[in-house]
Write a protein that holds these residues in place. Structure first.
Motif, short mmCIF file in Angstrom:
data_model
loop_
_atom_site.label_atom_id
_atom_site.label_comp_id
_atom_site.label_asym_id
_atom_site.label_seq_id
_atom_site.Cartn_x
_atom_site.Cartn_y
_atom_site.Cartn_z
N UNK A 22 0.86 -1.19 0.00
CA UNK A 22 0.00 0.00 0.00
C UNK A 22 0.90 1.23 0.00
N UNK A 23 1.25 1.75 -1.16
CA UNK A 23 2.25 2.82 -1.23
C UNK A 23 1.74 4.20 -0.83
N UNK A 24 0.43 4.31 -0.62
CA UNK A 24 -0.08 5.63 -0.24
C UNK A 24 -1.44 5.52 0.42
N UNK A 25 -1.73 6.45 1.30
CA UNK A 25 -3.05 6.62 1.89
C UNK A 25 -3.66 7.89 1.30
N UNK A 26 -4.12 7.76 0.06
CA UNK A 26 -4.69 8.90 -0.63
C UNK A 26 -5.55 8.39 -1.77
N UNK A 27 -6.68 9.05 -2.02
CA UNK A 27 -7.54 8.62 -3.13
C UNK A 27 -8.17 9.84 -3.78
N UNK A 28 -8.43 9.72 -5.07
CA UNK A 28 -9.05 10.80 -5.82
C UNK A 28 -10.57 10.72 -5.82
N UNK A 29 -11.14 9.66 -5.23
CA UNK A 29 -12.60 9.52 -5.14
C UNK A 29 -13.04 9.61 -3.68
N UNK A 30 -14.36 9.71 -3.50
CA UNK A 30 -14.96 9.75 -2.17
C UNK A 30 -16.13 8.77 -2.15
N UNK A 31 -15.83 7.49 -2.26
CA UNK A 31 -16.87 6.46 -2.33
C UNK A 31 -17.61 6.38 -1.00
N UNK A 32 -18.93 6.22 -1.06
CA UNK A 32 -19.73 6.33 0.15
C UNK A 32 -19.42 5.25 1.18
N UNK A 33 -19.01 4.07 0.72
CA UNK A 33 -18.80 2.96 1.65
C UNK A 33 -17.35 2.70 1.98
N UNK A 57 -7.42 -1.02 -8.54
CA UNK A 57 -7.54 0.41 -8.81
C UNK A 57 -8.99 0.79 -9.08
N UNK A 58 -9.32 2.07 -8.90
CA UNK A 58 -10.65 2.52 -9.29
C UNK A 58 -10.74 2.79 -10.79
N UNK A 59 -9.62 2.70 -11.48
CA UNK A 59 -9.61 2.77 -12.94
C UNK A 59 -9.61 4.16 -13.54
N UNK A 60 -9.87 5.19 -12.73
CA UNK A 60 -10.07 6.52 -13.31
C UNK A 60 -8.77 7.18 -13.75
N UNK A 102 -18.17 6.67 -13.12
CA UNK A 102 -18.41 5.52 -14.01
C UNK A 102 -17.73 5.66 -15.36
N UNK A 103 -17.91 6.78 -16.03
CA UNK A 103 -17.38 6.93 -17.38
C UNK A 103 -15.86 6.78 -17.41
N UNK A 104 -15.19 7.38 -16.42
CA UNK A 104 -13.73 7.27 -16.37
C UNK A 104 -13.28 5.85 -16.03
N UNK A 105 -14.03 5.17 -15.15
CA UNK A 105 -13.67 3.80 -14.78
C UNK A 105 -13.84 2.85 -15.97
N UNK A 106 -14.94 3.00 -16.70
CA UNK A 106 -15.18 2.15 -17.87
C UNK A 106 -14.14 2.43 -18.95
N UNK A 107 -13.76 3.69 -19.11
CA UNK A 107 -12.73 4.02 -20.08
C UNK A 107 -11.41 3.35 -19.71
N UNK A 108 -11.06 3.38 -18.41
CA UNK A 108 -9.85 2.71 -17.95
C UNK A 108 -9.90 1.21 -18.20
N UNK A 109 -11.06 0.61 -17.90
CA UNK A 109 -11.25 -0.82 -18.15
C UNK A 109 -11.04 -1.14 -19.63
N UNK A 110 -11.62 -0.32 -20.49
CA UNK A 110 -11.53 -0.58 -21.93
C UNK A 110 -10.10 -0.43 -22.44
#
Length: 282
Positions: free
Chosen positions: A21-32, A108-111, A147-155
């Motif tokens: 776990x190289x960092x304690x930081x995230x660009x999202x704020x997921x509710x759960x 990853x969250x993919x974004x 969602x759109x950024x995550x799906x783009x990363x997946x693709x």
């Protein structure tokens, strides 16, 4: 720090896999999110000194015991560590392991996946798992409209021919929608997925409307299984594949089905060593 990391070398009879776990930081704020990183005091990056000590000691373990092992680069959002640092990790691990298998994966969250990251993943043969919670209207409510950024990363990863799967957190929003969720998996040609329920562990006022009860989760999985088993081009869908392999092999194949777990250790940005991703400090 160094004494704690030597815990990596304690167990010499079973493979010990590493969660880095190289960092304690995230660009999202997921509710759960268990981290609730926007209010957490832990936003630091792992220093190069701690990273090098971790990689060196784990490489010594690999060299000494010759097990087939896995390394998972995990959250909060590891791709925020940056292209150069991530490639440094991959290059070190690939150079340290010869003669035995070493699987390296990123959760990853993919974004933040871009062409440069895809090139790095391809160069070092990195497996990718992306957090996507299903159809856009569900995912966006739970995961900061990403969602759109995550799906783009997946693709991007899938189109590059790399191994990629998803993990979904199953919430109250998914109840009664097993068929819609499975159709979404098929629509996006997702061949590997893990549907994990958000079961209430402790009181959390902001999660009250998202928790699923054990009986609700069970019904969702029954419905999902009935759809899955009839699909002739079947997705590798956990937890069903895990249940089946456990029955066939007559032993748990993942640590969550075991009474104890000593096969995964986690090193956080401070250099602290834990069982799994925070079960117990060593």
């Amino acid at each position: 720090m160094e004494l704690r990391l030597k815990a990596i070398k304690i167990i010499n009879r079973i493979p010990v896999n590493l969660i880095l776990m190289p960092m304690h930081r995230c660009n999202l704020r997921c509710v759960y999110c268990y981290a609730r990183s926007w209010s957490s005091p832990y936003t630091k990056l792992m220093s190069k000194q701690i990273l090098d000590k971790t990689l060196t000691l784990y490489a010594e373990y690999l060299d000494e015991y010759k097990f087939n092992t896995q390394v998972l680069i995990h959250g909060y959002e590891p791709l925020q560590y940056g292209h150069e640092r991530m490639e440094y990790i991959f290059n070190y691990l690939r150079g340290a392991r010869t003669g035995k298998s070493l699987e390296i994966a990123v959760q990853t969250n993919g974004t933040l996946i871009d062409d440069d990251y895809v090139s790095i993943f391809k160069k070092y043969k990195i497996d990718i798992s992306i957090s996507i919670d299903g159809p856009k209207y569900i995912h966006d409510e739970l995961r900061s409209g990403s969602y759109d950024r995550a799906i783009e990363g997946f693709r991007l990863v899938k189109d590059a021919g790399l191994a990629v799967g998803i993990i979904s957190v199953i919430t109250k929003l998914h109840m009664g929608k097993a068929r819609e969720y499975y159709s979404w998996l098929k629509e996006h040609e997702i061949t590997s997925a893990f549907a994990h329920p958000l079961i209430k562990i402790k009181d959390s006022p902001w999660l009250k409307k998202y928790y699923v009860s054990p009986s609700e989760a069970l019904q969702f999985y029954i419905d999902l299984y009935e759809i899955w088993k009839k699909d002739t081009t079947r997705i590798s869908l956990r937890p069903f594949t895990t249940f089946i392999s456990t029955i066939v092999l007559r032993k748990p194949t993942i640590c969550t089905f075991q009474s104890q777990c000593y096969q995964w250790i986690s090193v956080d940005p401070n250099g602290d060593v834990w069982l799994c991703s925070g079960d117990k400090s060593l």
